[in-house]
Write a protein that holds these residues in place. Structure first.
Motif, PDB file in Angstrom:
ATOM      1  N   ASP A 316       0.958  -1.158   0.330  1.00  0.00           N
ATOM      2  CA  ASP A 316       0.199   0.096   0.089  1.00  0.00           C
ATOM      3  C   ASP A 316       1.000   1.391   0.092  1.00  0.00           C
ATOM      4  N   VAL A 317       2.246   1.138   0.072  1.00  0.00           N
ATOM      5  CA  VAL A 317       2.935   2.384   0.228  1.00  0.00           C
ATOM      6  C   VAL A 317       2.908   3.320  -1.106  1.00  0.00           C
ATOM      7  N   ASP A 322       1.216   8.453  -2.774  1.00  0.00           N
ATOM      8  CA  ASP A 322       0.175   9.267  -3.740  1.00  0.00           C
ATOM      9  C   ASP A 322      -0.609  10.428  -2.993  1.00  0.00           C
ATOM     10  N   ILE A 323      -1.586   9.690  -2.027  1.00  0.00           N
ATOM     11  CA  ILE A 323      -2.366  10.701  -1.475  1.00  0.00           C
ATOM     12  C   ILE A 323      -1.778  11.610  -0.592  1.00  0.00           C
ATOM     13  N   LEU A 324      -0.608  11.356   0.053  1.00  0.00           N
ATOM     14  CA  LEU A 324       0.179  12.354   0.789  1.00  0.00           C
ATOM     15  C   LEU A 324       0.660  13.252  -0.024  1.00  0.00           C
ATOM     16  N   HIS A 325       1.070  13.105  -1.207  1.00  0.00           N
ATOM     17  CA  HIS A 325       1.583  13.859  -2.304  1.00  0.00           C
ATOM     18  C   HIS A 325       0.433  14.993  -2.608  1.00  0.00           C
ATOM     19  N   TYR A 326      -0.650  14.515  -2.823  1.00  0.00           N
ATOM     20  CA  TYR A 326      -1.852  15.140  -3.279  1.00  0.00           C
ATOM     21  C   TYR A 326      -2.257  16.092  -2.087  1.00  0.00           C
ATOM     22  N   PHE A 327      -2.493  15.744  -0.740  1.00  0.00           N
ATOM     23  CA  PHE A 327      -2.776  16.547   0.081  1.00  0.00           C
ATOM     24  C   PHE A 327      -1.841  17.561   0.647  1.00  0.00           C
ATOM     25  N   TYR A 328      -0.586  17.195   0.722  1.00  0.00           N
ATOM     26  CA  TYR A 328       0.680  17.962   1.192  1.00  0.00           C
ATOM     27  C   TYR A 328       1.531  18.035   0.014  1.00  0.00           C
ATOM     28  N   HIS A 348      -5.913   3.403  -8.898  1.00  0.00           N
ATOM     29  CA  HIS A 348      -6.517   4.752  -9.333  1.00  0.00           C
ATOM     30  C   HIS A 348      -7.113   5.301  -7.886  1.00  0.00           C
ATOM     31  N   VAL A 349      -6.420   6.390  -7.470  1.00  0.00           N
ATOM     32  CA  VAL A 349      -7.265   7.005  -6.310  1.00  0.00           C
ATOM     33  C   VAL A 349      -8.176   8.186  -6.557  1.00  0.00           C
ATOM     34  N   ASP A 350      -9.603   7.620  -5.980  1.00  0.00           N
ATOM     35  CA  ASP A 350     -10.698   8.699  -6.317  1.00  0.00           C
ATOM     36  C   ASP A 350     -10.490   9.770  -5.357  1.00  0.00           C
ATOM     37  N   TYR A 351     -10.085  10.919  -5.666  1.00  0.00           N
ATOM     38  CA  TYR A 351      -9.932  11.845  -4.581  1.00  0.00           C
ATOM     39  C   TYR A 351     -11.552  12.493  -4.246  1.00  0.00           C
ATOM     40  N   THR A 352     -12.321  12.279  -5.056  1.00  0.00           N
ATOM     41  CA  THR A 352     -13.654  12.688  -4.667  1.00  0.00           C
ATOM     42  C   THR A 352     -14.213  12.314  -3.318  1.00  0.00           C
ATOM     43  N   VAL A 353     -13.660  11.111  -3.017  1.00  0.00           N
ATOM     44  CA  VAL A 353     -14.200  10.487  -1.575  1.00  0.00           C
ATOM     45  C   VAL A 353     -13.646  11.163  -0.340  1.00  0.00           C
TER      46      VAL A 353
END
Ligand code: DP6
Length: 402
Positions: A316-317, A322-328, A348-353
């Protein structure tokens, strides 16, 4: 100046940082550093985070001296003195008929210690530092046996850095602390795909140190008393999750214990608060990720500071990074340090959630990607931090406190 090389003896050791999953918070004896509850931790790899200490004795040294991160420190620190005198006592007890050892015990001591991570990152270094000092002194004086009890006298959490992998510090019952010591549960190879991401937040607030914070909690928090009743069950549950490599349960127990520690801190009077807005944002983000995944993918844990320690599995790394890069978002090319991030699977991360959460540029200084690791080790002499005359090779580093 005489040449010191004939009589001087040097030992250099490295020691790891550990992060508690079930936290130690509160002492029943301040002087002996005896805890109110047992705790469980994971020791982290020394490739990314470690303390290094060189100790030396020589008949030519004029006085005991110590340098930490390039700065000379006072030797008049009660905990430091307690560690040194306890190691020497153990040595005297075992080797009283050996003249050479007896000589060494009389000679003055030089100690030089450094961390391989910036002090400004606010990552607790006293556990690694005291474990390293105790381990190095034990090699210098030829002492074996349980070192965790002596490391405990330097800083409670240091006793757990004497071992690699998953470690329990049993609180013990004896008044003199004879049975308050650490023990390995399983080694660092037990859970090979477990990973740790350390999120170093940008604003390191000046906060109450853990020694004072926990003392005030013991004096004023009723919630702490309640917590103490529940800890034994949590210890058993997390031991079981570790044995079975049950990440979902491991994550829940870890997050609940971290939350309980910080609830106790808020229940302390006056309250002690270690978490910042960014820490709370990370907590929300982790729960959003887990909810979206229908099972725990990440767990957080916070010590006496705002940095987050995230636990996750190797697979899951890439997604979590990816998510951390997106938010920070950060423009630092050295933003992710340590272990290489495995190649991305087709996720594929769905950022709408995550639409409730804001993007916060530069919230994090950097991220350290690491994993569980072994206990202290002896290093070759070419890693030493002291010259042959017993003085630091490097005197211009940032300052720090053990
Ligand atoms: C929140 O070991 O730093 O990190 O024994 O007074 O030196 P002293 O305290 P210290 O406390 C660590 C507290 C903690 C939780 C933990 O590591 O278990």
């Amino acid at each position: 100046m005489d040449s010191f090389t004939d009589d001087a003896e040097f030992i250099t050791c490295d020691s790891p940082v550990n992060i508690a999953l079930i936290k130690y918070w509160g002492k029943r004896d301040e002087k002996l550093i005896l805890p109110l509850n047992s705790s469980i931790s994971v020791t982290l790899s020394q490739d990314e985070l470690r303390a290094r200490t060189t100790v030396a004795v020589s008949r030519n040294f004029k006085e005991d001296k110590m340098w930490l991160n390039g700065r000379e420190q006072s030797m008049k620190n009660a905990r430091l003195q307690s560690v040194i005198s306890n190691i020497k006592r153990l040595c005297r007890k075992r080797k009283s008929d050996n003249d050479q050892v007896n000589d060494k015990l009389q000679w003055k001591l030089h100690i030089c210690s450094e961390n391989n991570f910036p002090t400004a990152a606010g990552l607790a270094s006293s556990a690694a530092g005291y474990a390293c000092l105790v381990y190095a002194l034990s090699k210098l004086y030829g002492v074996d046996g349980d070192l965790s009890k002596i490391a405990r006298m330097g800083s409670g959490s240091a006793c757990r850095s004497i071992y690699g992998g998953f470690v329990i510090w049993n609180k013990g019952e004896a008044e003199g602390g004879e049975d308050s010591k650490a023990e390995q549960i399983v080694s660092e190879t037990h859970w090979p795909d477990l990973r740790v991401l350390i999120l170093v937040v940008s604003d390191q607030t000046k906060h109450t140190g853990s020694t004072v914070g926990m003392q005030t909690s013991v004096e004023t928090s009723q919630l702490l008393q309640q917590r103490l009743q529940g800890v034994p069950k949590q210890l058993e549950k997390i031991k079981c999750a570790i044995q079975n490599k049950d990440f979902h349960s491991f994550a829940e127990i870890t997050m609940r214990d971290s939350n309980q520690l910080h609830a106790v801190c808020m229940d302390t009077y006056p309250p002690v608060s270690y978490l910042t807005d960014i820490s709370h944002h990370i907590i929300q983000l982790v729960h959003a990720i887990n909810q979206d995944n229908n099972s725990n993918m990440v767990a957080y844990s916070f010590d006496a500071g705002p940095n987050a320690f995230l636990f996750l599995q190797e697979k899951d790394v890439p997604t979590v990074i990816d998510i951390l890069h997106y938010f920070y978002p950060s423009s630092d090319p050295n933003f992710i340090r340590g272990l290489q991030v495995p190649a991305k699977r087709d996720v594929h991360v769905d950022y709408t959630v995550f639409s409730d959460l804001k993007v916060i540029p530069r919230a994090l200084k950097f991220i350290i990607h690491t994993q569980p690791g072994p206990g202290p080790t002896v290093k070759d002499s070419d890693c030493g931090l002291l010259t042959k005359d017993g003085f630091p090779l490097n005197l211009n580093n940032a300052n720090g406190k053990i």
